[in-house]
Design a protein around this motif. Sequence first.
Motif, mmCIF file in Angstrom:
data_model
loop_
_atom_site.group_PDB
_atom_site.id
_atom_site.type_symbol
_atom_site.label_atom_id
_atom_site.label_comp_id
_atom_site.label_asym_id
_atom_site.label_seq_id
_atom_site.Cartn_x
_atom_site.Cartn_y
_atom_site.Cartn_z
ATOM 1 N N PHE A 128 -8.555 4.442 7.881
ATOM 2 C CA PHE A 128 -7.390 4.039 7.207
ATOM 3 C C PHE A 128 -7.061 4.784 6.185
ATOM 4 O O PHE A 128 -7.744 5.225 5.051
ATOM 5 N N LYS A 129 -5.610 5.092 6.285
ATOM 6 C CA LYS A 129 -5.269 5.842 5.066
ATOM 7 C C LYS A 129 -3.581 5.278 4.750
ATOM 8 O O LYS A 129 -2.722 5.344 5.657
ATOM 9 N N ASP A 130 -3.437 4.970 3.473
ATOM 10 C CA ASP A 130 -2.125 4.880 3.046
ATOM 11 C C ASP A 130 -1.620 5.876 2.446
ATOM 12 O O ASP A 130 -1.802 6.949 2.405
ATOM 13 N N ALA A 145 -1.399 2.263 10.931
ATOM 14 C CA ALA A 145 -2.559 2.446 10.475
ATOM 15 C C ALA A 145 -3.443 1.122 10.675
ATOM 16 O O ALA A 145 -4.942 1.185 10.598
ATOM 17 N N MET A 146 -2.867 -0.061 10.844
ATOM 18 C CA MET A 146 -3.538 -1.305 10.696
ATOM 19 C C MET A 146 -4.122 -1.498 12.139
ATOM 20 O O MET A 146 -4.913 -2.199 12.652
ATOM 21 N N LEU A 198 0.835 -1.342 -0.262
ATOM 22 C CA LEU A 198 -0.227 0.176 -0.119
ATOM 23 C C LEU A 198 0.712 1.358 -0.029
ATOM 24 O O LEU A 198 0.511 2.173 -0.574
ATOM 25 N N PHE A 199 1.866 1.436 0.657
ATOM 26 C CA PHE A 199 2.901 2.426 0.571
ATOM 27 C C PHE A 199 4.104 2.206 -0.267
ATOM 28 O O PHE A 199 4.810 3.191 -0.442
ATOM 29 N N ARG A 228 8.195 1.827 5.147
ATOM 30 C CA ARG A 228 7.039 2.510 5.883
ATOM 31 C C ARG A 228 6.334 1.660 6.962
ATOM 32 O O ARG A 228 5.173 1.588 7.079
ATOM 33 N N GLN A 255 -6.999 -2.758 4.284
ATOM 34 C CA GLN A 255 -7.659 -1.520 4.978
ATOM 35 C C GLN A 255 -8.545 -1.821 6.071
ATOM 36 O O GLN A 255 -8.954 -0.827 6.790
#
Lengths: 317, 287
Positions: B89-91, A247-248, A234-235, A240, B172
Amino acid sequence: MNPNYLDFEQPIAELEAKIEELRLVGNDHELNITEQVDKLRNQTVKLTESIFSNLTAWQVSQLARHPQRPNSLEYFSRIFTEFDEMHGDRHYGDDGAIIGGTARLEGQPVMVIGQQKGRSVQEKVKRNFGSPMPEGYRKALRLMEFAERFRMPVLTFIDTAGAYPGIGAEERGQSEAIAFNLQKMSSLKTPIINTVIGEGGSGGALAIGVGDHLLMLQYSTYSVISPEGCASILFKTSERAADAAEAMGITAHRLHELGLVDEVLQEPLGGAHRDLDLMSAHLKQALVRNLAGLQEKSPGDLLDRRYKRLMSYGNFN
Amino acid sequence: MSSWLDKLVPSIIRSESRAKANVPEGVWDKCGNCGAVLYRPELEKNLNVCPKCEHHMTLSATQRIAFFLDPDGQVEVAADVEPVDRLKFKDSKRYKDRLVAAQKTTGQKDALKVVKGTVEQVPVVVAAFDFTFMGGSMGSVVGEKFVRAVNVCLEHKLPLVCFPTSGGARMQEALFSLMQMAKTAAAIEKMQQERLPFISCMVDPCYGGVSASLAMLGDLNMAEPGARIGFAGPRVIEQTVRQTLPEGFQRSEFLLEHGALDMVVARQDLRPVISRQLRKMMHLNAA
């Protein structure tokens, strides 16, 4: 740099080293340094408290994978008596990454199953670094069915980076082995308590993680994918991982807040590895207490409750 | 199609070309396998299977259900279930924005569509994954809709047919996604206890948390030809074992050979093969 301490623990390691030095000096010169040592000890405790009061998700993730992190066998020997290991899936082989067998918890017969990462290099290789093969999951299921037959509760100890991603594992049906355990554990007619003791790595963890009560040690983690894996997808860079971990929300406290984990067990100051006996006693007490509650329920109630709990997972409108 | 060419050609020819231009844009598709350039209406008539090399291309959930079920008597199940972003959630992008974008391009609320209907007159509930919706990833909505599909089956004593195609659990939604594996597997156990058939027909690609839960739990496990199916993706495996993967690794035929599937069924045969199986499993008369 002390390899038994993580990056963010190095200031603690330095203090500990000073104390050790002072003690050696004291021995040589017969000086009274008790006061000094006590002072430094207090300082260490305060420093540890302050560092550990504010850990990031990524730091917790490192603690969960700490080289000194206590493993399943170390807990087994302290919590249970008469642990007799059982081997093999009866079809293909015996997977060292998953161990299990009958034991007694305060005299009561139980089935204990855990993932084992291994401590020495030799043991790590033997145990495939705690990443199970399909035969490991099939052995676990065989043991659970044994437990159901002989009316023993099942206690599982989760600690894996994930199911092994290899050619043989795919050929022998890694997906099916995991899926089948999920299905069968949902209706196993005996109480099941799952405890995440270190790393709860995705489907490979969940495959021995379906049950009636989910415990997590304070500095263990549980996630759908590793922070590194999530970051690289995702990044676009695994560097990261810290952001992905945040985030998770992979920590015990966050997952408890979200209602996914039933109970968080406090660890000794500095983590479970700093006082394994204390951690074991605490975990034992939690297992005994929860088991008593679950064993009061009729088999029908137990399974209804388990099914409702499984169906309650998720957020939607 | 308006271009400098329009200005050059006489108007009569222009209007003709305009009539042709009524065919929606992007009339041509290229086969991802053999590279053949294919006329889309013809390709769609062939259920998105390349007429040259039999390569089975992606179908949306809507297309899948439209071809699989009999046209009459279709009722969508749990159509109103919508995703929420509980974790904020943010990527590189917000999950919320990803959802909106996926909903816009697919016209679906999430990656699973459930419809009750009949296949060659056999009553059935169908759950089709939509790979174009965030890679068919399984989050809370997919899990919940799958369970509601099972509940309709339990209530009306119907069999369930699922077409999983997915990259796995939806990152996510983090651990909530992982738990959908246990949730869907537990629902399948209920189907089995009631002796209601569950047929899983895996579609390219089918990986991770979906493969390691509902997809592999069919009373019958089927797959379309050439579908890539596995727990871990080939790149992850290559990086782990540092070996080149064997020819045909993780394809349906490979899984059939290794005992993970009951059968590999071409898309145009799915209706007759599945309905015939269901008739036997449900003790209905032969068609």
